[in-house]
Every structure is written in C-alpha cells, then in structure tokens.
Design a protein around this motif. Structure first.
Motif, PDB file in Angstrom:
ATOM      1  N   ARG A 199     -11.283  75.251  15.189  1.00  0.00           N
ATOM      2  CA  ARG A 199     -11.481  76.654  14.956  1.00  0.00           C
ATOM      3  C   ARG A 199     -10.915  77.516  16.072  1.00  0.00           C
ATOM      4  N   GLN A 200     -10.552  78.628  15.676  1.00  0.00           N
ATOM      5  CA  GLN A 200      -9.789  79.522  16.954  1.00  0.00           C
ATOM      6  C   GLN A 200     -10.151  81.022  16.414  1.00  0.00           C
TER       7      GLN A 200
ATOM      8  N   TRP B 150      -1.640  69.650  10.744  1.00  0.00           N
ATOM      9  CA  TRP B 150      -2.661  70.778  10.605  1.00  0.00           C
ATOM     10  C   TRP B 150      -2.312  71.611   9.611  1.00  0.00           C
ATOM     11  N   GLY B 151      -3.668  72.135   8.913  1.00  0.00           N
ATOM     12  CA  GLY B 151      -3.381  73.158   7.735  1.00  0.00           C
ATOM     13  C   GLY B 151      -3.055  74.494   8.328  1.00  0.00           C
ATOM     14  N   LYS B 152      -3.140  75.625   7.287  1.00  0.00           N
ATOM     15  CA  LYS B 152      -2.795  76.975   7.666  1.00  0.00           C
ATOM     16  C   LYS B 152      -3.999  77.717   8.183  1.00  0.00           C
ATOM     17  N   GLY B 153      -5.266  76.923   7.493  1.00  0.00           N
ATOM     18  CA  GLY B 153      -6.247  77.641   8.185  1.00  0.00           C
ATOM     19  C   GLY B 153      -7.093  78.395   6.952  1.00  0.00           C
ATOM     20  N   THR B 154      -8.547  78.478   7.086  1.00  0.00           N
ATOM     21  CA  THR B 154      -9.150  79.340   6.353  1.00  0.00           C
ATOM     22  C   THR B 154     -10.143  80.356   6.937  1.00  0.00           C
TER      23      THR B 154
ATOM     24  N   MET C 201     -10.901  81.527  12.569  1.00  0.00           N
ATOM     25  CA  MET C 201      -9.917  80.756  11.545  1.00  0.00           C
ATOM     26  C   MET C 201     -10.419  79.127  11.723  1.00  0.00           C
ATOM     27  N   TYR C 202     -10.486  78.617  10.564  1.00  0.00           N
ATOM     28  CA  TYR C 202     -11.072  77.127  10.706  1.00  0.00           C
ATOM     29  C   TYR C 202      -9.691  76.307  10.131  1.00  0.00           C
ATOM     30  N   TYR C 203      -9.505  75.464  10.924  1.00  0.00           N
ATOM     31  CA  TYR C 203      -8.336  74.790  10.874  1.00  0.00           C
ATOM     32  C   TYR C 203      -8.738  73.008  10.585  1.00  0.00           C
ATOM     33  N   CYS C 204      -7.983  72.540   9.569  1.00  0.00           N
ATOM     34  CA  CYS C 204      -8.242  71.203   9.298  1.00  0.00           C
ATOM     35  C   CYS C 204      -6.962  70.198   9.962  1.00  0.00           C
TER      36      CYS C 204
END
Length: 134
Positions: A38-39, A124-128, A92-95
């Motif tokens: 997360r960021q 990396w995903g784009k985040g949610t 923002m949470y990233y996978c």
C-alpha cells in the motif's frame, strides 16, 4: 508476463471491513510469491502481507492481526481480508507477484516481510483505493 488486477476497494467507516481481490493472469514461477502493498499520499510504499505458493504468510507489524491474506490457486486469485479498519489504513492498495526466492545482486530474498519491501516483486497491478473515514 503476469498481469494483476485488483478490486474491492472503497470507502468505509473506521471499524469496518473490506475484502480486496486480485486476479492473477497466470500461475507460474513468477507468481509463486503474491503480496499486498500500500501507498498513502506522500508516503513510501510498504508491504502489508505476502503469501508463498505453499501457503506460508508474512505480515507487516502494523496490521496487528487485523488482516488476513489468502490465495486460491485454482482460481488464480489473491485476497486480503481487512477488519477493524483505521483511518491510517487509507491508501492505494497494490497486488504484486514475484518468485518464491528473488535475487538482488548477491542477495536471496524469501517471500516474506519486511524482505519484500526491498524488492523481488516483479509484477504489479494498478491498485485499488481504500478510504477509511473516522
């Protein structure tokens, strides 16, 4: 090439729960280690939890037993169950995905935290976005 797509983010009040999902395009050596990072605005990215292909998990200290990471290899899906959410969990949470053992120079990095904060996640995903209100 591994593609990752997160879902499940949203806005909830403090104390609430959310379940994040991440669709993983392919189960391969490159996706044996899966994780959530997360960021928050103005802050560095940090690892939340990672899980290896054998199911071994590793969590950041800050989650205090509130989060659970899991994976369904048959469905190529990664999950993060988050309970007792706090405003400071907003981010923002990233996978992310990587090999079980990553190499960085002459270092071998296992699928664990805080090790994977240094590197070893190749995709990396784009985040949610997760927003927790007080």
């Amino acid at each position: 090439q591994v593609q990752l797509e997160e879902s499940g983010g949203g806005s909830v009040q403090a104390g609430g729960s959310l379940r994040l999902s991440c669709a993983v395009s392919v189960y391969s050596d490159s996706s044996h280690c899966l994780g959530w990072f997360r960021q928050a605005p103005g802050q560095e990215r940090e690892g939340v939890a990672v899980i290896d292909s054998d199911g071994a998990t590793s969590y950041a200290d800050f989650e205090e037993g509130r989060f659970t990471i899991s994976r369904d290899n048959a469905k190529n899906t990664l999950y993060l169950e988050m309970n007792s959410l706090k405003p400071e969990d907003s981010a923002m949470y990233y996978c992310a995905a990587g090999p079980s053992v990553a190499t960085m120079g002459d270092r071998f990095i296992r699928c664990s935290l805080p090790a994977r904060n240094i590197g070893g996640m190749d995709y990396w995903g784009k985040g949610t976005l997760v927003t927790i209100s007080s």
